[in-house]
Design a protein around this motif. Structure first.
Motif, PDB file in Angstrom:
ATOM      1  N   SER A 114      92.695  -8.175   0.024  1.00  0.00           N
ATOM      2  CA  SER A 114      92.720  -9.518  -0.544  1.00  0.00           C
ATOM      3  C   SER A 114      92.153 -10.534   0.427  1.00  0.00           C
ATOM      4  CB  SER A 114      94.147  -9.910  -0.909  1.00  0.00           C
ATOM      5  OG  SER A 114      94.673  -8.936  -1.751  1.00  0.00           O
ATOM      6  N   ALA A 115      92.388 -10.309   1.720  1.00  0.00           N
ATOM      7  CA  ALA A 115      91.921 -11.273   2.708  1.00  0.00           C
ATOM      8  C   ALA A 115      90.403 -11.358   2.729  1.00  0.00           C
ATOM      9  CB  ALA A 115      92.439 -10.882   4.089  1.00  0.00           C
ATOM     10  N   THR A 116      89.725 -10.251   2.455  1.00  0.00           N
ATOM     11  CA  THR A 116      88.266 -10.253   2.544  1.00  0.00           C
ATOM     12  C   THR A 116      87.578 -10.496   1.204  1.00  0.00           C
ATOM     13  OG1 THR A 116      86.428  -9.048   3.498  1.00  0.00           O
ATOM     14  CG2 THR A 116      87.896  -7.783   2.140  1.00  0.00           C
ATOM     15  N   CYS A 117      88.349 -10.422   0.121  1.00  0.00           N
ATOM     16  CA  CYS A 117      87.768 -10.377  -1.234  1.00  0.00           C
ATOM     17  C   CYS A 117      86.806 -11.533  -1.549  1.00  0.00           C
ATOM     18  CB  CYS A 117      88.900 -10.378  -2.248  1.00  0.00           C
ATOM     19  SG  CYS A 117      88.340 -10.452  -3.935  1.00  0.00           S
ATOM     20  N   SER A 118      85.621 -11.181  -2.040  1.00  0.00           N
ATOM     21  CA  SER A 118      84.629 -12.208  -2.392  1.00  0.00           C
ATOM     22  C   SER A 118      85.142 -13.122  -3.493  1.00  0.00           C
ATOM     23  CB  SER A 118      83.332 -11.554  -2.875  1.00  0.00           C
ATOM     24  OG  SER A 118      82.769 -10.781  -1.864  1.00  0.00           O
ATOM     25  N   ALA A 119      85.779 -12.542  -4.497  1.00  0.00           N
ATOM     26  CA  ALA A 119      86.281 -13.353  -5.607  1.00  0.00           C
ATOM     27  C   ALA A 119      87.458 -14.197  -5.134  1.00  0.00           C
ATOM     28  CB  ALA A 119      86.696 -12.463  -6.771  1.00  0.00           C
ATOM     29  N   GLY A 120      88.251 -13.637  -4.217  1.00  0.00           N
ATOM     30  CA  GLY A 120      89.424 -14.334  -3.704  1.00  0.00           C
ATOM     31  C   GLY A 120      89.076 -15.595  -2.932  1.00  0.00           C
ATOM     32  N   GLN A 121      87.814 -15.697  -2.472  1.00  0.00           N
ATOM     33  CA  GLN A 121      87.417 -16.899  -1.753  1.00  0.00           C
ATOM     34  C   GLN A 121      87.202 -18.084  -2.693  1.00  0.00           C
ATOM     35  OE1 GLN A 121      84.131 -15.172   0.251  1.00  0.00           O
ATOM     36  NE2 GLN A 121      85.342 -14.595   2.041  1.00  0.00           N
ATOM     37  N   PHE A 122      87.064 -17.788  -3.967  1.00  0.00           N
ATOM     38  CA  PHE A 122      86.845 -18.853  -4.946  1.00  0.00           C
ATOM     39  C   PHE A 122      88.108 -19.133  -5.762  1.00  0.00           C
ATOM     40  CE2 PHE A 122      82.695 -16.862  -4.406  1.00  0.00           C
ATOM     41  CZ  PHE A 122      81.872 -17.967  -4.193  1.00  0.00           C
ATOM     42  N   THR A 123      88.942 -18.111  -5.934  1.00  0.00           N
ATOM     43  CA  THR A 123      90.050 -18.222  -6.890  1.00  0.00           C
ATOM     44  C   THR A 123      91.341 -17.680  -6.279  1.00  0.00           C
ATOM     45  OG1 THR A 123      89.734 -16.001  -7.717  1.00  0.00           O
ATOM     46  CG2 THR A 123      88.472 -17.705  -8.796  1.00  0.00           C
ATOM     47  N   GLN A 124      92.364 -17.646  -7.098  1.00  0.00           N
ATOM     48  CA  GLN A 124      93.652 -17.102  -6.680  1.00  0.00           C
ATOM     49  C   GLN A 124      93.647 -15.572  -6.755  1.00  0.00           C
ATOM     50  OE1 GLN A 124      96.290 -18.966  -5.539  1.00  0.00           O
ATOM     51  NE2 GLN A 124      94.651 -20.490  -5.535  1.00  0.00           N
ATOM     52  N   PHE A 125      92.520 -15.016  -7.181  1.00  0.00           N
ATOM     53  CA  PHE A 125      92.436 -13.563  -7.388  1.00  0.00           C
ATOM     54  C   PHE A 125      92.932 -12.817  -6.146  1.00  0.00           C
ATOM     55  CE2 PHE A 125      89.911  -9.591  -7.162  1.00  0.00           C
ATOM     56  CZ  PHE A 125      90.372  -8.997  -8.308  1.00  0.00           C
ATOM     57  N   ASN A 126      93.899 -11.948  -6.347  1.00  0.00           N
ATOM     58  CA  ASN A 126      94.487 -11.250  -5.213  1.00  0.00           C
ATOM     59  C   ASN A 126      94.731  -9.805  -5.614  1.00  0.00           C
ATOM     60  OD1 ASN A 126      96.453 -10.085  -3.469  1.00  0.00           O
ATOM     61  ND2 ASN A 126      96.970 -12.132  -2.749  1.00  0.00           N
ATOM     62  N   ILE A 127      93.901  -8.952  -5.095  1.00  0.00           N
ATOM     63  CA  ILE A 127      93.904  -7.578  -5.579  1.00  0.00           C
ATOM     64  C   ILE A 127      95.210  -6.858  -5.229  1.00  0.00           C
ATOM     65  CG2 ILE A 127      92.388  -6.969  -3.625  1.00  0.00           C
ATOM     66  CD1 ILE A 127      92.455  -5.201  -6.982  1.00  0.00           C
ATOM     67  N   ARG A 128      95.822  -7.246  -4.090  1.00  0.00           N
ATOM     68  CA  ARG A 128      97.073  -6.574  -3.732  1.00  0.00           C
ATOM     69  C   ARG A 128      98.185  -6.972  -4.714  1.00  0.00           C
ATOM     70  NH1 ARG A 128     101.516  -7.751  -0.230  1.00  0.00           N
ATOM     71  NH2 ARG A 128     100.603  -9.808  -0.170  1.00  0.00           N
ATOM     72  N   ARG A 129      98.198  -8.263  -5.080  1.00  0.00           N
ATOM     73  CA  ARG A 129      99.212  -8.710  -6.052  1.00  0.00           C
ATOM     74  C   ARG A 129      98.994  -8.028  -7.392  1.00  0.00           C
ATOM     75  NH1 ARG A 129      99.575 -14.162  -4.246  1.00  0.00           N
ATOM     76  NH2 ARG A 129      98.118 -14.880  -5.814  1.00  0.00           N
ATOM     77  N   ILE A 130      97.738  -7.783  -7.699  1.00  0.00           N
ATOM     78  CA  ILE A 130      97.447  -7.109  -8.968  1.00  0.00           C
ATOM     79  C   ILE A 130      98.030  -5.692  -8.968  1.00  0.00           C
ATOM     80  CG2 ILE A 130      95.564  -6.184 -10.372  1.00  0.00           C
ATOM     81  CD1 ILE A 130      94.063  -8.769  -9.840  1.00  0.00           C
ATOM     82  N   HIS A 131      97.879  -5.007  -7.836  1.00  0.00           N
ATOM     83  CA  HIS A 131      98.511  -3.667  -7.722  1.00  0.00           C
ATOM     84  C   HIS A 131      99.984  -3.759  -8.090  1.00  0.00           C
ATOM     85  CE1 HIS A 131      95.938  -1.959  -4.183  1.00  0.00           C
ATOM     86  NE2 HIS A 131      95.201  -2.480  -5.142  1.00  0.00           N
ATOM     87  N   THR A 132     100.648  -4.698  -7.416  1.00  0.00           N
ATOM     88  CA  THR A 132     102.099  -4.789  -7.579  1.00  0.00           C
ATOM     89  C   THR A 132     102.443  -5.082  -9.029  1.00  0.00           C
ATOM     90  OG1 THR A 132     101.889  -5.944  -5.480  1.00  0.00           O
ATOM     91  CG2 THR A 132     104.114  -5.708  -6.363  1.00  0.00           C
ATOM     92  N   THR A 183     101.748  -6.926 -17.048  1.00  0.00           N
ATOM     93  CA  THR A 183     100.309  -6.807 -17.274  1.00  0.00           C
ATOM     94  C   THR A 183      99.729  -7.911 -18.163  1.00  0.00           C
ATOM     95  OG1 THR A 183     100.850  -5.258 -19.024  1.00  0.00           O
ATOM     96  CG2 THR A 183     100.185  -4.311 -16.915  1.00  0.00           C
ATOM     97  N   ASP A 184     100.533  -8.933 -18.479  1.00  0.00           N
ATOM     98  CA  ASP A 184     100.085  -9.939 -19.451  1.00  0.00           C
ATOM     99  C   ASP A 184      98.739 -10.572 -19.102  1.00  0.00           C
ATOM    100  OD1 ASP A 184     102.453  -9.304 -20.458  1.00  0.00           O
ATOM    101  OD2 ASP A 184     103.474 -11.196 -19.971  1.00  0.00           O
ATOM    102  N   THR A 185      98.616 -11.053 -17.890  1.00  0.00           N
ATOM    103  CA  THR A 185      97.380 -11.774 -17.553  1.00  0.00           C
ATOM    104  C   THR A 185      96.445 -10.946 -16.673  1.00  0.00           C
ATOM    105  OG1 THR A 185      98.407 -12.705 -15.590  1.00  0.00           O
ATOM    106  CG2 THR A 185      98.567 -14.003 -17.622  1.00  0.00           C
ATOM    107  N   LEU A 186      96.799  -9.679 -16.456  1.00  0.00           N
ATOM    108  CA  LEU A 186      96.031  -8.863 -15.513  1.00  0.00           C
ATOM    109  C   LEU A 186      94.578  -8.682 -15.920  1.00  0.00           C
ATOM    110  CD1 LEU A 186      98.103  -5.962 -14.001  1.00  0.00           C
ATOM    111  CD2 LEU A 186      97.528  -8.198 -13.105  1.00  0.00           C
ATOM    112  N   ALA A 187      94.362  -8.391 -17.211  1.00  0.00           N
ATOM    113  CA  ALA A 187      93.004  -8.120 -17.674  1.00  0.00           C
ATOM    114  C   ALA A 187      92.103  -9.298 -17.329  1.00  0.00           C
ATOM    115  CB  ALA A 187      93.007  -7.863 -19.170  1.00  0.00           C
ATOM    116  N   GLU A 188      92.613 -10.480 -17.611  1.00  0.00           N
ATOM    117  CA  GLU A 188      91.847 -11.691 -17.335  1.00  0.00           C
ATOM    118  C   GLU A 188      91.543 -11.831 -15.842  1.00  0.00           C
ATOM    119  OE1 GLU A 188      93.257 -15.831 -18.550  1.00  0.00           O
ATOM    120  OE2 GLU A 188      93.709 -14.490 -20.251  1.00  0.00           O
ATOM    121  N   GLN A 189      92.592 -11.578 -15.035  1.00  0.00           N
ATOM    122  CA  GLN A 189      92.407 -11.704 -13.579  1.00  0.00           C
ATOM    123  C   GLN A 189      91.365 -10.716 -13.074  1.00  0.00           C
ATOM    124  OE1 GLN A 189      95.890 -11.892 -11.020  1.00  0.00           O
ATOM    125  NE2 GLN A 189      97.152 -12.320 -12.817  1.00  0.00           N
TER     126      GLN A 189
END
Ligand code: SF4
Ligand code: SF4
Ligand code: SF4
Ligand code: SF4
Lengths: 600, 93
Positions: free
Chosen positions: B29-47, B54-60
């Motif tokens: 998540s710290a390096t994520c290209s998308a995460g630099q623009f948005t709240q997108f956090n791949i580790r949180r998505i895992h969790t 999973t309600d908003t996961l698809a969108e994220q």
């Protein structure tokens, strides 16, 4: 001039031409609309001339295979060109011998009819023709012997792995392999009775007589078998890999007309699928085959699966497990665009998950006014290798170049990783965003450090400014004397990144750059033959450990000459190779930046 | 977390076995290209995926650019791009 035994052959010929023609018409009608326009536009141009030469060179002489491996080329050539000449010289022989015309099959069964028919007359040099025909038959048989040998031991013919053929291909091959020995035996038996034919069949005839065989009985049966083998082979041909014999000629012509694969499978792709001879040359170089030992995903199997509709599902799995390293397309003697075909299969175009709406957040990125400067695009991966971007900035400064580092803070991906995985609309959205930024900024040129971005910008974007990879840019700056580097005593080997080398054909500039600052040491696998570093974004299937195995092979090749340093020109290759062992790995930009000297 | 969620998780584990190696370090998540623009956090998505939220996961997930940076920094060799593609496929079904 008729005998019942010619019937299987005649049926085979009629079926072959009827089925092939039906298939070809169907495929031509499936050409993409734009491709059809290109055909109409170019069909009466001079382009058919080079196409004829190429079809002769590749379809009959198998030039590219010969360059790949001489003996393998000889095998393919003797079968193709030898058989072709047998047909042509046989036809001439029949025309000369039958001044008042003859049914077409007489040329094929000439030695059978010649002693029996009063329509055949003696003609000048008829004996020379007989010798030539025998020499040609011997030529074909030599190729056949090599082919049989290859089945048992393929290494001497330059192949580690050979193709696993399906059942119908194997049956057709059996028929093909029977044709020529049967022809020799049938002609030998005729010669034993009538003493006709050239040096080869007369010797065989004498031998048959000496063995005391009852050739009167044998002879007719042998001609029947010969005709059956021909008929069976021709009937099977349109359903097997041997369809490539005619199809390759069409493909060469279409390619010369300016056609190519598009995002979706169309008529052109169908021609490509059938132009594959399943020679298996695409297997050995594939890193998934060597070192990983997975031998069912290479180009030959991909095409085979797509061609068979029932195996479509497998073809999706096959297409996913590929690094898109481009080695197979480079090796393929038919020059099939395997990368684009894989992408067609991977396409998620119709699936709901390929939607571009997720990138609304990129609208917040605004262009910087950089009119008159050059743009520098590091790319996502360069952010993980700050040494490269810092070196590039140092080089820009040394060259007195006004530049705008457009993705210094945040990167919008170039879109190629998405494209490779078949997300066409999403990739398009990213390209659109980046194009807009570049156009608005007013930069005069774009320089990138990442070969993936470079390939994307040059092939998939339609920018109206020049694009350079940093290797080209640095080479030019050195040439123009805008920067100067001092040569060090370092011995350096160079790793060709797949996307830069095979992908974009850039082999020389990075080598020039290294030679300006160090001594370049060659390795065993260079340029088109270079080995993939393993991390390539094309593959989402293999594990970390498998990536490591692929990297180890490349690393071993690069460190074999015991260099002081390994150089490359790609942030991802640098990352991958650096994990291979102790030898330091540097980007060419870093090597030059370390040796920069002020102008004298 | 209902049965459908656990089934989905099992499918994900089956097709991306390296998923189970994740130690939640957050480097991706710290390096994520998308995460630099948005709240997108791949580790949180895992969790969230693991817990069935999973309600908003698809969108994220739609904001990922598949650039591959996360994979290069992951200390555990998790095949993150494959994970993201597969999650998107599973959530779309
Ligand atoms: S794809 Fe090319 S190299 Fe591979 S089997 Fe077919 S013709 Fe040969
Ligand atoms: S592109 Fe590379 S990894 Fe993919 S099939 Fe061809 S040689 Fe193998
Ligand atoms: S691939 Fe997706 S999740 Fe990974 S770093 Fe790139 S944008 Fe982030
Ligand atoms: S970097 Fe790897 S181990 Fe760390 S949270 Fe991301 S996936 Fe898990």
């Amino acid at each position: 001039m008729f005998s019942l035994f010619v019937i299987p052959f005649c049926i085979g010929v009629v079926l072959l031409f009827a089925i092939s023609a039906m298939k070809y018409v169907r495929w031509i009608r499936q050409f993409d609309k734009r491709q059809q326009v290109v055909i109409r536009h170019n069909i009466w141009s001079w382009r058919f001339l080079p196409a004829i030469w190429e079809a002769f060179r590749e379809g009959l002489l198998h030039w590219r295979i010969t360059r790949h491996h001489f003996l393998l080329g000889y095998m393919h050539r003797s079968l193709a060109f030898g058989w072709f000449l047998l047909i042509v010289v046989g036809a001439v022989q029949a025309i000369l011998a039958c001044p008042d015309g003859h049914p077409f099959y007489v040329a094929i069964f000439f030695n059978f009819f010649e002693p029996r028919s009063e329509h055949i007359v003696a003609f000048a040099r008829s004996q020379t023709y007989a010798h030539v025909m025998d020499a040609l038959l011997l030529y074909v048989l030599s190729g056949l012997t090599l082919a049989a040998f290859k089945k048992v031991w393929s290494r001497p013919l330059g192949m580690r792995q050979t193709t696993r053929h399906n059942l119908v291909d194997r049956v057709a091959k059996f028929c093909l392999w029977c044709i020529f020995p049967l022809r020799l035996l049938a002609e030998g038996a005729t010669s034993a009775i009538y003493h006709n034919g050239g040096f080869l069949v007369t010797s065989l005839g004498s031998l048959m007589n000496a063995m005391g065989l009852d050739n009167e009985i044998f002879e007719y049966h042998l001609w029947v078998l010969y005709s059956l083998a021909l008929g069976a082979f021709f009937t099977l041909m349109p359903f097997t890999r041997y369809m490539h014999i005619f199809t390759e000629v069409f493909l060469i012509y279409f390619r010369r007309l300016g056609l190519h694969d598009t995002a979706r499978k169309d008529g052109y792709t169908l021609f490509e699928l059938s132009a594959c001879s399943r020679c298996g040359i695409c297997i050995d170089g594939c890193p998934i085959s060597n070192p990983l030992g997975i031998n069912n995903i290479q180009g030959v199997y991909l095409l085979q699966n797509i061609r068979n509709k029932d195996l479509w599902k497998q073809s999706v799995n096959i297409a996913e497990n590929c690094l898109v390293c481009g080695r197979c397309s480079t090796d393929c003697p038919v020059q099939i665009d395997l990368e684009t075909i894989r992408r067609q299969v991977r396409s998620k175009d119709k699936a709901p998950i390929d939607k571009a709406s997720g990138y609304q957040y990129l609208k917040s990125v605004h262009a910087f006014n950089a009119v008159g400067r050059v743009g520098y695009f590091g790319g996502c991966m360069s952010h993980l290798t700050p040494g490269i971007t810092e070196a590039m900035e140092a080089i820009f400064r040394a060259a007195g170049q006004d530049y705008w580092y457009m993705d210094k803070e945040r990167t919008i991906c170039c879109g190629r990783p998405l494209l490779q995985q078949g997300f066409l609309q999403q990739a398009e959205e990213l390209r659109h965003r980046n194009s807009e930024l570049i156009a608005r900024s007013g930069v005069t040129m774009l320089i990138t450090s990442c070969p993936i971005c470079y390939q994307s910008f040059t092939k998939e974007y339609h920018l109206n400014i020049p694009v350079m990879h940093h290797s080209e840019y640095i080479a030019r700056m050195l040439q123009e004397g805008r920067i100067h580097a001092e040569r060090s005593a370092l011995r350096v080997t160079y790793h060709d990144p797949c996307e830069l080398g095979r992908g974009c054909g850039i082999y020389t500039p990075p080598r020039e750059v290294i030679q300006a600052a160090a001594t370049l040491v060659p390795t065993r696998h260079e340029q088109e033959q270079s080995l993939c570093c393993g991390i390539n974004l094309g593959n989402t299937v293999i594990s970390n450990g498998q990536q490591g195995m692929i990297r180890d092979r490349a690393y071993q090749n690069l460190t074999e000459p015991k260099p002081d340093m390994v150089a490359t020109a790609c942030p991802m290759c640098k990352k991958a190779l650096a994990r291979g062992g102790e030898t330091p790995v540097r980007d060419i930009a870093e090597i030059i930046a370390a040796q920069l000297t002020p102008a004298q | 977390m209902d049965a459908a969620d656990s089934a989905r998780r099992a499918q994900l584990l089956a097709s991306v076995p390296s998923y189970r190696l994740c130690i939640g370090c957050g480097a991706c998540s710290a390096t994520c290209s998308a995460g630099q623009f948005t709240q997108f956090n791949i580790r949180r998505i895992h969790t969230a995926f693991n817990c069935g939220q999973t309600d908003t996961l698809a969108e994220q997930l739609d904001s990922c650019m598949l650039c591959g940076k996360c994979m290069l920094v992951c200390p555990r060799g998790v095949n993150l791009r494959s994970l993201i593609i597969r999650m998107r496929q599973l959530l779309a079904n």
